[in-house]
Design a protein around this motif. Structure first.
Motif, PDB file in Angstrom:
ATOM      1  N   TRP A 177       0.205  -0.815   9.211  1.00 18.43           N
ATOM      2  CA  TRP A 177       0.493  -2.168   8.722  1.00 18.43           C
ATOM      3  C   TRP A 177      -0.013  -3.213   9.733  1.00 18.43           C
ATOM      4  O   TRP A 177       0.774  -3.996  10.280  1.00 18.43           O
ATOM      5  N   PRO A 178      -1.302  -3.265   9.987  1.00 20.87           N
ATOM      6  CA  PRO A 178      -1.819  -4.129  11.069  1.00 20.87           C
ATOM      7  C   PRO A 178      -1.634  -5.623  10.828  1.00 20.87           C
ATOM      8  O   PRO A 178      -1.646  -6.405  11.791  1.00 20.87           O
ATOM      9  N   GLN A 179      -1.481  -6.039   9.580  1.00 27.60           N
ATOM     10  CA  GLN A 179      -1.288  -7.461   9.287  1.00 27.60           C
ATOM     11  C   GLN A 179       0.176  -7.887   9.366  1.00 27.60           C
ATOM     12  O   GLN A 179       0.471  -9.090   9.368  1.00 27.60           O
ATOM     13  N   ASN A 180       1.078  -6.915   9.420  1.00 24.98           N
ATOM     14  CA  ASN A 180       2.508  -7.233   9.322  1.00 24.98           C
ATOM     15  C   ASN A 180       3.358  -6.745  10.482  1.00 24.98           C
ATOM     16  O   ASN A 180       4.404  -7.333  10.750  1.00 24.98           O
ATOM     17  N   CYS A 181       2.941  -5.682  11.151  1.00 28.08           N
ATOM     18  CA  CYS A 181       3.735  -5.103  12.234  1.00 28.08           C
ATOM     19  C   CYS A 181       3.000  -5.228  13.567  1.00 28.08           C
ATOM     20  O   CYS A 181       1.810  -4.906  13.650  1.00 28.08           O
ATOM     21  N   PHE A 182       3.729  -5.688  14.587  1.00 30.20           N
ATOM     22  CA  PHE A 182       3.119  -5.979  15.886  1.00 30.20           C
ATOM     23  C   PHE A 182       3.956  -5.346  16.994  1.00 30.20           C
ATOM     24  O   PHE A 182       5.173  -5.541  17.044  1.00 30.20           O
ATOM     25  N   ALA A 183       3.297  -4.618  17.857  1.00 33.99           N
ATOM     26  CA  ALA A 183       3.986  -3.832  18.878  1.00 33.99           C
ATOM     27  C   ALA A 183       4.189  -4.607  20.172  1.00 33.99           C
ATOM     28  O   ALA A 183       3.357  -5.424  20.574  1.00 33.99           O
TER      29      ALA A 183
END
Length: 258
Positions: free
Chosen positions: A56-62
């Protein structure tokens, strides 16, 4: 334009979401929560967290950091070395979740303080915000930030649960208050504090799967519940929920922009 929210703190990689993660994220998106920031805990959580971000690269950020509850005498230096290695090879939104926790165990307070200090230094070197955990340790957490603040340190005191004076000290350091489901609890003192703190100092968070807001208290929390927290803030402030959503989203974007 539909109302947009950001969940600045959720452990969606947790095993409690394994059976329903896709549906949980879709529910969050339908609720207007289109960005979810994931705090790391220790070496064991890195792999599931990074897998979620990849999916989910557009929505989840680590974020990357060592949670104080995982600071143990034997292993914490190796854990920190691994976190530092990851920070050198990948881009992260923040250093977190870091800080101090005196609630469960005070055996390793000295080690927690050392780990916290080192990770703050990484944030200053990398120009990243910090996401701070201070359970039963807020006074020491604020003091450690004050000691390190050189004008370049920024971040949020996640799951804020202190006094109005402590809230003001945090804001004076240029930090945000992370406000979640505990605001909706019947015996919470947070509403009295939020009355006196401007929206420009507040971030919304769930800490999912923990601390679900009313009417879901005691059940598994999820990012789709962020609007319930915004509704409560709007009620306290006597403003529209859309205003709370707009300002807190702008705050989150400003903090994590780097």
């Amino acid at each position: 334009m539909p109302t947009r929210y950001i969940d600045t703190h959720a452990h969606l990689y947790d095993a409690q979401f394994d059976e329903t993660r896709e549906e949980d994220i879709q529910r969050a998106l339908q609720a207007g929560v289109d960005r979810i920031y994931l705090p790391n805990c220790d070496s064991a959580t890195i792999s599931p967290m990074m897998a979620l971000v990849k999916q989910w690269p557009q929505n989840c950020f680590a974020m990357m950091g060592l949670h104080p509850c995982y600071v143990k005498e034997e292993s914490y230096r190796q854990e920190l070395a691994l976190m530092e290695q990851w920070l050198q090879q990948e881009k992260f939104a923040a250093i977190g979740e870091i800080g101090l926790d005196y609630y469960w165990d005070t055996t390793f307070v000295a080690q927690q303080k050392e780990a916290f200090s080192r990770q703050i230094d990484w944030a200053l070197q990398l120009g990243l915000p910090i996401v701070i955990h201070t359970r039963s340790s807020l006074t020491d957490g604020i003091e450690q930030v004050r000691t390190k603040q050189n004008g370049g340190l920024k971040g949020v005191f996640h799951c804020f649960s202190g006094t109005l004076d402590e809230a003001r000290q945090i804001v004076d350091q240029g930090f945000y208050l992370g406000i979640g489901g505990t605001l909706t609890f019947k015996k919470s003192d947070l509403p009295l504090i939020i009355e006196h703190i401007g929206l420009q100092h507040i971030l919304l968070e769930t800490d999912a799967p923990y601390l679900a807001p009313v009417p879901y208290r005691g059940k598994r929390n999820e990012s789709a519940y962020i609007p319930l927290i915004a509704d409560k803030i709007a009620e306290i402030k006597g403003c529209d929920t859309e205003e709370v959503a707009r300002v807190t989203t702008e705050n989150a974007m400003a903090l994590f922009a780097g």
